[in-house]
Design an enzyme around this catalytic site. Structure first.
Site, short mmCIF file in Angstrom:
data_model
loop_
_atom_site.label_atom_id
_atom_site.label_comp_id
_atom_site.label_asym_id
_atom_site.label_seq_id
_atom_site.Cartn_x
_atom_site.Cartn_y
_atom_site.Cartn_z
N LYS A 1 0.95 -1.19 0.20
CA LYS A 1 0.00 0.06 -0.02
C LYS A 1 0.76 1.13 -0.02
O LYS A 1 1.81 1.34 0.88
CB LYS A 1 -0.98 0.09 1.23
CG LYS A 1 -1.61 1.14 1.42
CD LYS A 1 -2.86 1.17 2.44
CE LYS A 1 -2.74 1.99 3.49
NZ LYS A 1 -3.82 1.96 4.29
N ASP B 1 -12.13 4.18 4.39
CA ASP B 1 -11.54 4.05 5.67
C ASP B 1 -11.86 5.10 6.62
O ASP B 1 -12.66 4.73 7.47
CB ASP B 1 -10.00 4.02 5.12
CG ASP B 1 -8.96 4.20 6.53
OD1 ASP B 1 -9.40 3.99 7.54
OD2 ASP B 1 -7.92 4.48 6.25
N LYS C 1 -9.68 -0.05 11.23
CA LYS C 1 -8.91 -0.12 12.12
C LYS C 1 -9.40 -0.07 13.93
O LYS C 1 -10.44 0.58 14.01
CB LYS C 1 -8.10 1.39 12.12
CG LYS C 1 -7.37 1.52 10.75
CD LYS C 1 -6.70 2.95 10.82
CE LYS C 1 -7.19 4.09 10.69
NZ LYS C 1 -7.94 4.21 9.58
N ASP D 1 -3.58 4.76 -0.83
CA ASP D 1 -4.44 5.74 0.03
C ASP D 1 -4.38 6.81 -0.09
O ASP D 1 -3.23 7.65 0.25
CB ASP D 1 -3.94 5.13 1.58
CG ASP D 1 -4.71 5.44 2.47
OD1 ASP D 1 -5.64 6.22 2.11
OD2 ASP D 1 -4.72 5.23 3.86
N GLU E 1 -7.93 3.88 -1.51
CA GLU E 1 -8.64 4.07 -0.37
C GLU E 1 -8.85 5.72 -0.26
O GLU E 1 -7.88 6.68 -0.36
CB GLU E 1 -7.43 3.87 0.67
CG GLU E 1 -8.09 2.76 1.70
CD GLU E 1 -6.79 2.45 2.72
OE1 GLU E 1 -6.95 3.31 3.74
OE2 GLU E 1 -5.85 1.51 2.44
#
Ligand SMILES: Cc1ncc(C[n+]2csc(CCOP(=O)(O)OP(=O)(O)O)c2C)c(N)n1
Length: 1301
Positions: free
Chosen positions: A1036, A1117, A1145, A1068, A1094
């Protein structure tokens, strides 16, 4: 002075009728008895009158007539100028807009015949009479209804009267001459009735026909009319006033008599079948028989389906079928069939009257009705049939008849009672409280029960529902409440939390029984079933499987309702009687453990059902059943149709909380709190015919706002019900919710569906159709509302709850999708049940849960501040990259259980968290003190709402008050502590059914490397390719950190070039791009085969648009970090296939329970659930490794369920590379896994790290232990009130901080 006087004045200006009064739907003045009667007779009367009227009686009203002379002896009235008759009632009830005023006037004069005692007696009898009139259900009350007075009028022909009122003093001051007395015509005098004696009364347009002011038997034009009016009058005296009249000529004497009777309410429909079902509904709702009047011929045959339903479901009904006289039968006469015994064994009583004749005493008609109604309303209740042949003339043309056929009716005519009263002594009295042998035996059995089950079948009245609830509480047995019991769709009252706490409702036993394990494990030694019918086949099967056991069935009918032939004790009595007899005995509560097991099982299955339904974006049929309770208030009742909907409601219906309201809100709100919802259905014969009509009748009968749920084929079977719907006879508006799956969906769930040619299924089973329900509604002028989404359904139900019109809400569905979703629900519930069972079966041997439902107690908690070195600043950090020392700080929580086991958790907020270290420290300090001694039950690791409710009910902390990182750390520590205590691991806590050390040994979790993307494209590409060389197959890269997206794109293109096509590349953008920038980037990297981008756009509402415009996959996210309300509601916006992943997360979204919910949602929708760390230490990372592994296992389940291949997902745990130092000396086992061909984190390694976790004291800077707490109550007394504060004083003497709770 006479005491029989009675009057009624209606204040209704619109639609006033005497019927409204009877049905308690009108305002007006109602008076009974006469405290004082003013008549224009001897002058000495006036003196007497004065004695009763003092100056403070100015507001006493008198009511009466001018210019009439009422002769009590002859019971007649004459028109006579100057005469009058006025009275002050003994009891006067004034029904105002908002209030009712009851005035009682007592007057007496010892010198006259009216003594004090007599006056009191007279008042008593008036009050009694009043109570009977207004609450006619009271004993024999109905028969005393003042309306009967209207039947016996003896008025002067052609004379009209005007009722008047004035205040009593005014009358007293004048001499009573019509022209001098200023009488007020009562403003509402257009409708009144005034009863002067048992046989004399005056009324205005109270009768249906405004011109008709008198009525008597003698007035009847012909003998047909006499008999018909006797039948109707006797019905009304028996309390039967609801007449369902079908059109026809032969039945016209009955139709005319019924519709012209002042007490009756009539409804009609051209379709006798629908009409009869409507009557069934009314009787179900009111528990009183409705009358059905039909013409002869097939009109009668059309009643059969409803008669069958009534017979099978013990519903009283009276069928009055008109017929040809005998000479026209079997002789080719038109519309003549054999109607005698037409309904065979489905009626409790049948009688064919002779054609009316004055040769037979008319009393016979009355005794026939009395007898029939007695049969209908004696156990077992049911339909009765009276065949009524009539000779012509059938209209009311006059035809001489001999008055002497009325011989013997004088007393009947002057009273209001039925002719023959049936008196039954209740035999149960003798059988109370164990006085009779069989009941004593039942009591003994219940006392000796180890594992008992209370099964609630159909229960029909609110009283009985409460009685059943009381019994459940008293027995303390688990309860399975059928949808028809009224307790399945409960409203949870915040004011009565103990009901749900003290009574264990196993609402989802049906679906729990899908698990073979549960079926083998569950066993009850005694089953008490209240009410006959149980909807769930699986529950019935379970009852069979419990055999041999004691099976006690309680119902008030005497019939055998025992299809499996297992009932060992049949108690024939009402629910109340049964409960009364049990309440006097005490039962020991032995089955605590059993109840606990069932509670865990039920909770887990319930959670899964809710999850599957809520996570489904589109509206489904189970969703309708699931949310229906929210659309019901205390004012409502539910009518459930047959086929799928009753089963869905039984399987997926749920209780719901009544909203916690402010006091002001509660006072303004007219809605009463309610717990049970009355539910009815046609389960006598479970036909799909006549459902709509029955529901409408039920609405009339129970006088509630009925919500009716039916399938489309059922609706089409009874569209003539719509014709009944449009006749709004005294009932509240209805909501009819049709689930239109364009056919009979139930057949798609039957085993043969898979094996049958779809065309055959479609045509001969589903009877698929394209008929427009909307157009049908239009044709009947019924409001129609189509519903295609969950939100639309909610809005439609709410909108029509408060509207005054009926409406049809049509929910669009589809047979195929419905069948698939049901299958998903079943599989998921079965897994949940298996999961629950595996948790329960792993309970340590010898564990005692007798003191409640808990297994562990928290002894204490402490936490330490750690500080470890990182190799580089976290990617989220704004720290200066040129610095060469980077640190990470956080807390290690240690939770100690009483058995000495310790579990560790990590709380380490970063910039991406809303809370910081200071906030966290404060909250942890608070937790430190309140967590001591708190109990943990075995269901906590299920991650199915268990933590949320534990935190609230044990720690008293609301879900929104605990910081996400704190909750995550707490969950981690507790789960680890339980694992240590059980000698197992974090992962085995989450999936107890899969414990297999060998598998763990070989398993690893794929790790995605993280690249900060600082540097030139070449530099970044170099880093990426070194990671690939190391063994990483997924990388990533952070983007949106450069001046423009073109530079970011250049880096990505370069990286792709360098690492080759096989590496999974993700980027991301952390929401840092505008929409235009994101699009620009997207087009530039179109050919880079990115796994996902993301959060590409700053405005989250644009993310779907981004996917559509670029065709590139995106991932959520930050979006999920910021959810305010229910996660599943919020996620519903992102089911778009362009969104391929959700990055979770746990420490940012608030723990593993929430993370698991989001992951399940993602997996259900075919998206990747990627666990991501927030630069935690080895402690947090190892827990995340195991959690990722757990999610991978869940994914396998979906893979199997959907027969698809889902490759393993690389989780965002590459942050381990940042750790230069760690909180523990044990290394994380992350390395290249040659078998799998990727960089993986060893599951066994993570298990070992957690098992042997020891804090590296070198990195600990401070430890927080429980400080001295001084607890006391502080009482504050003020002038008008006092209150007490619970104070916890924490800290050193010199530095006292005070908190209250
Ligand atoms: C009078 C009658 N005819 C036939 C049946 C058999 N039957 C049971 S369910 C059903 C289909 C009902 O379809 P629908 O009302 O649309 O409900 P769904 O199955 O879609 O839930 C039929 C025909 C029955 N129960 N009663």
């Amino acid at each position: 002075m006479a005491c029989f006087l009675g009057f009624f004045l209606s204040k209704e200006t619109e639609d006033a009728s005497f019927k409204n009064l009877y049905l308690h739907r009108t305002r007006g003045v109602f008076g009974l008895g006469s405290a004082i009667c003013f008549e224009a007779c001897a002058p000495e009367n006036q003196k007497r009158i004065r004695r009763y009227l003092s100056s403070d009686s100015a507001h006493i009203m008198t009511y009466g007539f001018m210019d009439i002379n009422f002769n009590k002896e002859s019971s007649s009235i004459k028109h006579e100028a100057g005469s009058f008759c006025f009275l002050i009632p003994e009891v006067e009830l004034d029904e105002q807009e908002e209030a009712s005023i009851l005035v009682v006037t007592l007057a007496w004069d010892e010198n006259l015949c009216w003594t004090f005692e007599q006056a009191i007696q007279s008042i008593e009898s008036s009050i009694y009479q009043a109570s009977c009139c207004f609450w006619p259900d009271t004993e024999s009350g109905y028969s005393k209804c003042i309306k009967s007075t209207l039947r016996n009028f003896n008025l002067m022909e052609g004379q009209t009267f005007q009722m008047a009122c004035t205040d009593a003093l005014f009358l007293d001051r004048r001499d009573y001459q019509a022209d001098t007395v200023e009488l007020r015509r009562t403003k509402f005098s257009t409708q009144f009735c005034f009863r002067l004696s048992p046989v004399v009364g005056v009324s205005s347009n109270m009768l249906d026909d405004a011109n008709e002011t008198s009525y008597s038997l003698q007035d009847q034009a012909n003998i047909n009319a006499v008999w018909a009016s006797l039948i109707v009058e006797e019905c009304s005296r028996l309390g039967i006033v609801y007449f369902c009249v079908a059109p026809g000529s032969r039945s016209s004497p009955l139709a005319i008599a019924a519709s012209s009777h002042p007490l009756t309410t009539c409804i009609s429909c051209f379709d006798e079948r629908s009409l009869a079902f409507h009557a069934v509904g009314y009787s179900k709702g009111s528990h009183k028989p409705a009358v059905i009047i039909t013409s002869s011929g097939t009109a009668v045959s059309n009643l059969l389906p409803a008669v069958v339903e009534a017979s099978q479901d013990f519903v009283p009904l009276l069928l009055l079928t008109a017929d040809r006289p005998p000479e026209l039968l079997d002789a080719g006469a038109n519309q003549a069939i054999n109607q005698v015994n037409h309904f065979g064994s489905f009626v409790r009583f049948t009688f064919s009257l002779p054609a009316p004749t004055d040769n037979i005493p008319a009393r016979m008609v009355l005794t026939t009705i009395d007898s029939a109604v007695h049969w209908a309303t004696s156990l077992p209740f049911g339909p009765v049939h009276i065949n009524c042949p009539f000779r012509e003339p059938l209209d009311d043309s006059s035809d001489n008849w001999m008055l002497n056929c009325l011989k013997g009716l004088d007393i009947w005519m002057s009273g209001a009672e039925p002719f023959t009263k049936y008196i039954q002594l209740q035999n149960y009295l003798a059988c109370k409280a164990g006085a009779c042998v069989p009941m004593a035996e039942v009591l003994e059995i219940i006392k000796g029960t180890d594992t008992g089950l209370l099964l609630l079948g159909a229960i029909h009245t609110e009283d009985e529902i409460w009685a059943a609830l009381l019994l459940a509480k008293h027995l303390n047995w688990p309860v399975v409440a059928d949808i028809l019991s009224g307790l399945r769709l409960r409203k949870l009252l915040p004011s009565l939390p103990e009901i749900e706490e003290n009574v264990l409702f196993v609402d989802h036993l049906d679906h729990a029984l899908l698990s073979e394990g549960v079926r083998g494990w569950i066993h009850f030694d005694v089953i008490v079933q209240i009410g006959s019918r149980i909807t769930s086949k699986r529950v019935s099967q379970m009852v069979e499987d419990c055999f041999p056991c004691t099976y006690i069935l309680v119902d008030n009918h005497p019939c055998r309702h025992d299809p499996s032939h297992f009932v060992t004790h049949r108690v024939q009595c009402s629910v109340r009687q049964f409960v009364d007899s049990l309440m006097q005995s005490q039962f020991s509560h032995r089955s605590n453990k059993w109840c606990f097991y069932l509670r865990v099982l039920n909770t887990m299955v319930a959670w899964d059902i809710s999850f599957q339904i809520n996570a489904e974006y589109s509206i489904t049929e189970p969703h309708v059943a699931h949310v229906i309770t929210e659309a019901l208030s205390a004012e409502s009742a539910l009518f459930v149709g047959n086929s799928m909907i009753i089963r869905d409601a039984d399987m997926y219906g749920r209780s719901c909380k009544t909203h916690a309201q402010s006091i002001a809100h509660m006072m303004l709100d007219s809605e009463l709190p309610c717990l049970s919802i009355r539910v009815a259905g046609n389960r006598g014969a479970s036909g799909i015919d006549g459902l709509l009509s029955t529901a409408i009748g039920f609405a009339v009968g129970c006088n509630k706002q009925v919500l009716c749920l039916v399938g489309d084929v059922s609706m089409l079977h009874d569209t003539n019900g719509l014709a009944i719907l449009t006749q709004r006879v005294s009932r509240k508006p209805m909501r009819i919710l049709v689930i239109n799956n364009h056919g009979g969906a139930i057949f798609s769930l039957l085993p043969f569906a898979d094996k049958t040619d779809p065309q055959i299924l479609d045509r001969y089973f589903y009877t698929s159709h394209t008929i427009s329900i909307q157009k049908l509604c239009e044709a009947h002028s019924v409001r129609h509302l189509p519903v295609k989404t969950k939100v639309e359904l909610q809005e439609a139900l709410l909108k029509f709850e408060h509207e005054k019109t009926d409406c049809v809400i049509e929910v669009e569905s589809c047979i195929g999708a419905n069948s698939t979703f049901h299958s998903t629900l079943r599989k998921s519930a079965q897994q949940a049940a298996d999961h629950a069972l595996s948790i329960l079966s792993r309970l340590p041997v010898g564990v005692s849960i007798s003191d409640g439902l808990f297994l562990y107690k928290i002894h204490k908690m402490n936490f330490s501040l750690y500080r470890i070195q990182l190799c580089a600043p976290p990617t989220s950090s704004s720290a200066d990259h040129h610095h060469n020392e980077f640190h990470r700080e956080g807390y290690i929580l240690s939770v100690y259980l009483e058995d000495g086991s310790v579990g560790y958790g990590e709380v380490a907020p970063l910039e991406i968290h809303k809370e910081n270290l200071v906030d966290v420290e404060e909250q942890l300090l608070f937790l430190l003190h309140i967590i001591k001694g708190i109990k943990i039950d075995v269901s906590l690791p299920t991650l199915k709402g268990s933590f949320t409710s534990w935190i609230w009910s044990n720690l008293g902390i609301m879900e929104c008050s605990i910081f996400p990182s704190v909750r995550c750390g707490l969950e981690m520590a507790i789960l680890n502590a339980i694992a240590v205590s059980q000698g197992s691991s974090f992962i085995s806590m989450l999936q107890p059914q899969m414990i297999n050390e060998e598998i763990y040994e070989k398993s690893s979790v794929k790790i995605c490397a993280l690249v900060d993307s600082n540097g030139t494209p070449n530099e970044v590409a170099y880093i990426a390719s070194s990671l690939v060389e190391e063994g990483f197959t997924a990388i990533k890269l952070k983007v949106a950190r450069r001046a423009d997206p073109i530079q970011d794109a250049a880096v990505i293109c370069k990286v792709r070039n360098e690492v080759g096509p096989c590496v999974e590349l993700r980027v991301d953008a952390n929401r840092k791009w505008t929409y235009e920038e994101a699009i620009q980037f997207g087009f530039l990297v179109r050919d880079c085969d990115l796994q996902y981008i993301e959060e590409p756009v700053e405005n989250v509402d644009d993310i779907v648009k981004f996917c559509e415009e670029t065709g590139l996959p995106a991932a959520l996210d930050e979006t999920i970090d910021n959810f305010q309300e229910s996660h599943l509601n919020m996620l519903a916006k992102y089911t778009h296939p362009g969104i391929v992943a959700v990055v979770i997360k746990p420490s940012v979204i608030g723990g593993f329970e929430k993370a698991a919910l989001i992951a399940r949602w993602a997996q259900k929708h075919g998206k990747m659930a990627v666990v991501s760390a927030a630069f935690e230490s080895g402690l947090g990372l190892s827990t995340y490794i195991l959690f990722s592994y757990y999610l991978e296992q869940l994914n396998v389940v979906y893979t199997v369920m959907n027969r698809e291949i889902r490759p393993s997902i690389a989780h965002g745990l590459g942050t381990y590379k940042w750790l230069k130092q760690d909180v523990t000396a044990i290394p994380l086992g992350i390395h290249y896994d040659p078998c799998k061909g990727f960089m993986g984190a060893s599951v066994a390694g993570a298990i070992q790290l957690l098992k042997n976790f020891k804090v590296n004291n070198n990195v600990i800077h401070k430890t927080f232990n429980e400080e001295q707490v001084h607890r006391y109550h502080l009482t504050v007394n003020s002038k008008n009130f006092s209150y007490s504060i619970k104070v916890h004083e924490v800290g050193q003497e010199s530095n006292v901080s005070t908190g209250t709770s």
